[in-house]
Design a protein around this motif. Structure first.
Motif, mmCIF file in Angstrom:
data_model
loop_
_atom_site.group_PDB
_atom_site.id
_atom_site.type_symbol
_atom_site.label_atom_id
_atom_site.label_comp_id
_atom_site.label_asym_id
_atom_site.label_seq_id
_atom_site.Cartn_x
_atom_site.Cartn_y
_atom_site.Cartn_z
ATOM 1 N N GLU A 1 -83.274 -0.824 21.683
ATOM 2 C CA GLU A 1 -82.111 -0.775 20.791
ATOM 3 C C GLU A 1 -80.857 -0.278 21.508
ATOM 4 O O GLU A 1 -79.751 -0.780 21.300
ATOM 5 C CB GLU A 1 -82.407 0.114 19.582
ATOM 6 N N ALA A 2 -81.034 0.706 22.368
ATOM 7 C CA ALA A 2 -79.880 1.249 23.108
ATOM 8 C C ALA A 2 -79.305 0.208 24.061
ATOM 9 O O ALA A 2 -78.086 0.134 24.257
ATOM 10 C CB ALA A 2 -80.288 2.506 23.873
ATOM 11 N N ARG A 3 -80.182 -0.625 24.630
ATOM 12 C CA ARG A 3 -79.686 -1.689 25.519
ATOM 13 C C ARG A 3 -78.844 -2.693 24.718
ATOM 14 O O ARG A 3 -77.782 -3.125 25.175
ATOM 15 C CB ARG A 3 -80.855 -2.420 26.189
ATOM 16 N N ILE A 4 -79.329 -3.037 23.520
ATOM 17 C CA ILE A 4 -78.576 -3.986 22.671
ATOM 18 C C ILE A 4 -77.209 -3.387 22.343
ATOM 19 O O ILE A 4 -76.170 -4.033 22.454
ATOM 20 C CB ILE A 4 -79.371 -4.296 21.372
ATOM 21 N N LYS A 5 -77.216 -2.101 21.972
ATOM 22 C CA LYS A 5 -75.964 -1.425 21.607
ATOM 23 C C LYS A 5 -75.000 -1.396 22.801
ATOM 24 O O LYS A 5 -73.806 -1.697 22.657
ATOM 25 C CB LYS A 5 -76.286 -0.009 21.113
ATOM 26 N N ALA A 6 -75.502 -1.057 23.972
ATOM 27 C CA ALA A 6 -74.626 -0.968 25.158
ATOM 28 C C ALA A 6 -74.018 -2.333 25.474
ATOM 29 O O ALA A 6 -72.821 -2.440 25.785
ATOM 30 C CB ALA A 6 -75.420 -0.440 26.349
ATOM 31 N N ARG A 7 -74.824 -3.385 25.370
ATOM 32 C CA ARG A 7 -74.308 -4.749 25.632
ATOM 33 C C ARG A 7 -73.243 -5.112 24.608
ATOM 34 O O ARG A 7 -72.221 -5.713 24.950
ATOM 35 C CB ARG A 7 -75.450 -5.773 25.579
ATOM 36 N N GLU A 8 -73.503 -4.732 23.357
ATOM 37 C CA GLU A 8 -72.539 -5.017 22.278
ATOM 38 C C GLU A 8 -71.206 -4.314 22.593
ATOM 39 O O GLU A 8 -70.141 -4.918 22.507
ATOM 40 C CB GLU A 8 -73.152 -4.464 20.995
ATOM 41 N N ILE A 9 -71.286 -3.050 22.987
ATOM 42 C CA ILE A 9 -70.056 -2.286 23.282
ATOM 43 C C ILE A 9 -69.326 -2.907 24.482
ATOM 44 O O ILE A 9 -68.102 -2.971 24.531
ATOM 45 C CB ILE A 9 -70.391 -0.794 23.523
ATOM 46 N N LEU A 10 -70.122 -3.397 25.437
ATOM 47 C CA LEU A 10 -69.524 -4.024 26.630
ATOM 48 C C LEU A 10 -68.954 -5.404 26.330
ATOM 49 O O LEU A 10 -68.234 -5.981 27.153
ATOM 50 C CB LEU A 10 -70.601 -4.179 27.703
ATOM 51 N N GLY A 11 -69.379 -5.964 25.177
ATOM 52 C CA GLY A 11 -68.926 -7.316 24.823
ATOM 53 C C GLY A 11 -69.707 -8.389 25.574
ATOM 54 O O GLY A 11 -69.185 -9.483 25.817
ATOM 55 N N LEU A 12 -70.962 -8.119 25.912
ATOM 56 C CA LEU A 12 -71.767 -9.130 26.636
ATOM 57 C C LEU A 12 -72.628 -9.949 25.688
ATOM 58 O O LEU A 12 -73.101 -9.461 24.681
ATOM 59 C CB LEU A 12 -72.677 -8.430 27.663
ATOM 60 N N LYS B 1 -70.275 6.018 24.658
ATOM 61 C CA LYS B 1 -70.179 5.388 23.324
ATOM 62 C C LYS B 1 -71.565 4.997 22.819
ATOM 63 O O LYS B 1 -71.843 5.080 21.623
ATOM 64 C CB LYS B 1 -69.288 4.142 23.388
ATOM 65 N N THR B 2 -72.436 4.558 23.708
ATOM 66 C CA THR B 2 -73.791 4.153 23.284
ATOM 67 C C THR B 2 -74.554 5.365 22.760
ATOM 68 O O THR B 2 -75.196 5.302 21.705
ATOM 69 C CB THR B 2 -74.560 3.503 24.457
ATOM 70 N N VAL B 3 -74.467 6.477 23.479
ATOM 71 C CA VAL B 3 -75.170 7.690 23.026
ATOM 72 C C VAL B 3 -74.629 8.115 21.663
ATOM 73 O O VAL B 3 -75.394 8.461 20.750
ATOM 74 C CB VAL B 3 -75.035 8.827 24.071
ATOM 75 N N ALA B 4 -73.309 8.042 21.496
ATOM 76 C CA ALA B 4 -72.707 8.459 20.221
ATOM 77 C C ALA B 4 -73.119 7.529 19.078
ATOM 78 O O ALA B 4 -73.238 7.966 17.923
ATOM 79 C CB ALA B 4 -71.189 8.484 20.366
ATOM 80 N N ALA B 5 -73.345 6.247 19.395
ATOM 81 C CA ALA B 5 -73.615 5.266 18.333
ATOM 82 C C ALA B 5 -75.070 5.247 17.877
ATOM 83 O O ALA B 5 -75.366 4.729 16.802
ATOM 84 C CB ALA B 5 -73.221 3.872 18.833
ATOM 85 N N MET B 6 -75.967 5.770 18.685
ATOM 86 C CA MET B 6 -77.399 5.672 18.349
ATOM 87 C C MET B 6 -77.850 6.873 17.519
ATOM 88 O O MET B 6 -77.507 8.016 17.832
ATOM 89 C CB MET B 6 -78.222 5.629 19.643
ATOM 90 N N PRO B 7 -78.659 6.636 16.463
ATOM 91 C CA PRO B 7 -79.158 7.769 15.659
ATOM 92 C C PRO B 7 -80.061 8.666 16.495
ATOM 93 O O PRO B 7 -80.731 8.191 17.420
ATOM 94 C CB PRO B 7 -79.960 7.071 14.548
ATOM 95 N N PHE B 8 -80.066 9.955 16.159
ATOM 96 C CA PHE B 8 -80.841 10.936 16.944
ATOM 97 C C PHE B 8 -82.307 10.935 16.513
ATOM 98 O O PHE B 8 -82.617 11.028 15.330
ATOM 99 C CB PHE B 8 -80.238 12.332 16.730
ATOM 100 N N VAL B 9 -83.208 10.846 17.487
ATOM 101 C CA VAL B 9 -84.648 10.959 17.199
ATOM 102 C C VAL B 9 -85.139 12.218 17.921
ATOM 103 O O VAL B 9 -85.045 12.316 19.149
ATOM 104 C CB VAL B 9 -85.424 9.709 17.681
ATOM 105 N N ALA B 10 -85.642 13.172 17.143
ATOM 106 C CA ALA B 10 -85.929 14.495 17.723
ATOM 107 C C ALA B 10 -87.177 14.519 18.600
ATOM 108 O O ALA B 10 -87.181 15.117 19.676
ATOM 109 C CB ALA B 10 -86.055 15.527 16.599
#
Ligand code: NDP
Length: 430
Positions: free
Chosen positions: A419-430, A397-406
């Protein structure tokens, strides 16, 4: 990536680098000396004091252990990255002529010291990226254990190796096995920049340039190899930390149980050996005796076998191109193994492996995002904040949620990781 060359040139490169300095003794810096790989690297150095001198050791917080190591090995510099422990370490070593440094920047500074010949990157996680880059820019030979560096920024590291003409010698047992199988063979270029101008003979038929069909990376399958999804649903960190064959640090042991470690090794192999993604396969081999294989264009397969003992690949990276006799390395008795088995990995039960292949194929920042998400979920699982199967779900879910940087720059990687760490924590509900 289609540049080829002959691996024997590594020999010339390494001996040239050493003979320039007119010495046999290698000065070693160990980033992460208090961890599993770091401690075993020190054991190898202790067995061969005529070949290796420990110039620098580093830890994050393991103050007592690094003090003990400093008293035994008398390095020039000790780095304790976490500043909270600086006073303790510097006071404990004040009777010795050892410099004690602290702070994350010290890790980048220490690897640049002129006397250092080789840097062993035995730190765990993304934190290893900056010091590894600093070591390459200082033109130090690298013995790379910190696979996350290549997972996050393989393309960038490959480019830096070429620019600074720095060799990366693999410490990971699978990559060391492949590296050993490739001795005397032509290989794609990857992190072996000094191979660039080899095979320049225009008379040579082009099809001889690329003799490797595929790399076959073996995997033990971890403690849950035979578990159903239902059985894996409620497994605990304590169960996952009991690896059947290898004794490793906590993070990599969990990654082995979820097979993210194998996914990361696929990515590591892609950059180390300059392979295409479709030239890398995984074979589950529960005995962990065949450490990996290479299949060549004529059908031949070469494999490297041995006991599951990390001191063997560590010693090979340290002494390359020589092999050192050892009393401490595990020695295999082949007659003890009547059956060596190989099977295909199950990507449904172990989706992390699929995610790693997908991220590698997608390119850009995808493997950086996957690594960041995985560092979050791995730690959360160890703390009991996340279920075993949830790790891969959140990673995906984290990979899917983050915009792609080429084409991320080094500084972009730090932003993307955060940013990906923040997103993963958010998805985990932490
Ligand atoms: P460990 O967790 O045992 O050790 C990690 C080391 O890194 C410790 O010295 C630790 O210091 C240090 N460290 C951790 N975080 C930081 C930080 N933020 N800043 C500075 N230092 C830090 O890990 P392993 O030895 O198991 O693994 C190291 C690397 O090698 C990993 O990338 C792993 O994937 C790879 N590897 C490991 C294998 C193994 O058998 N263990 C096999 C193949 C590859 P402190 O003690 O103070 O926390």
């Amino acid at each position: 990536m289609n540049m080829c060359g002959n691996i024997k040139n590594i020999y010339y490169f390494c001996t040239l680098k050493l003979s320039n300095r007119n010495k046999i003794m290698r000065n070693i810096a160990i980033l992460g000396s208090t961890g599993s790989i770091g401690r075993q690297t020190l054991e190898v150095c202790a067995e061969h004091p005529d070949l290796f001198s420990v110039y620098a050791i580093t830890a994050n917080r393991s103050a007592d252990l690094i003090i003990e190591q400093a008293r035994q090995f008398h390095p020039e510099v000790v780095v304790i990255a976490d500043e909270t422990y600086y006073e303790k370490v510097s006071e404990a070593l004040s009777d010795l002529p050892i410099k004690v440094w602290t702070g994350p920047e010290s890790l980048c500074q220490v690897v640049t010291a002129e006397p250092i010949d080789m840097v062993v990157t035995a730190m765990v996680g993304f934190a290893g990226l900056r010091p590894t880059v600093a070591a390459i820019k200082a033109q130090k030979m690298l013995a790379l254990a910190n696979k996350e560096t290549l997972v996050v920024a393989g393309q960038l590291i490959e480019g830096l190796c070429a620019e600074y003409q720095v060799p990366i010698l693999p410490v990971d047992s699978e990559h060391s096995a492949i590296f050993q199988c490739l001795q005397g063979e032509s290989i794609a270029r990857g992190c072996f920049p000094w191979l660039a101008n080899d095979n320049a003979n225009p008379e040579k038929p082009h099809y001889l340039d690329n003799p490797i069909d595929k790399l076959i990376i073996t995997a033990s399958g971890g403690p849950f190899r035979t578990f159903t999804m239902e059985q894996m649903r409620d497994v605990t960190a304590a169960q996952a930390l009991k690896h059947p064959n290898w004794d490793m640090g906590a993070k990599i042991t969990i990654d082995s149980a979820s097979m993210m470690n194998k996914g990361f090794e696929v990515i590591e192999a892609r950059w180390l050996f300059g392979m295409n993604t479709d030239q890398i396969e995984v074979a589950v081999h529960p005995q962990s005796i065949v450490h990996s294989m290479v299949q060549f264009s004529d059908g031949a397969i070469k494999a490297q076998l041995g006991c599951p003992d990390m001191k063997v690949p560590i010693a090979y990276a340290l002494s390359y191109p020589d092999r050192m006799p050892s009393q401490i390395n595990g020695k295999l008795r082949i007659e003890d193994y009547a059956h060596l088995t190989f099977e295909r990995p199950d990507l449904e039960r172990f989706p992390n492996l699929r995610l790693a292949f997908e991220a590698l194929a997608a390119g850009g920042d995808r493997t950086c995002v996957l690594n960041a998400a995985n560092e979050v979920t791995n730690e959360a699982f160890r703390r009991g904040q996340c279920k075993f199967l949830q790790m891969a779900e959140v990673n995906e879910k984290t990979v899917a949620a983050m915009p792609f940087v080429a084409s991320p720059s080094l500084e972009d990687y730090f932003e993307i990781d955060a940013e990906a760490r923040i997103k993963a924590r958010e998805i985990l509900g932490l």
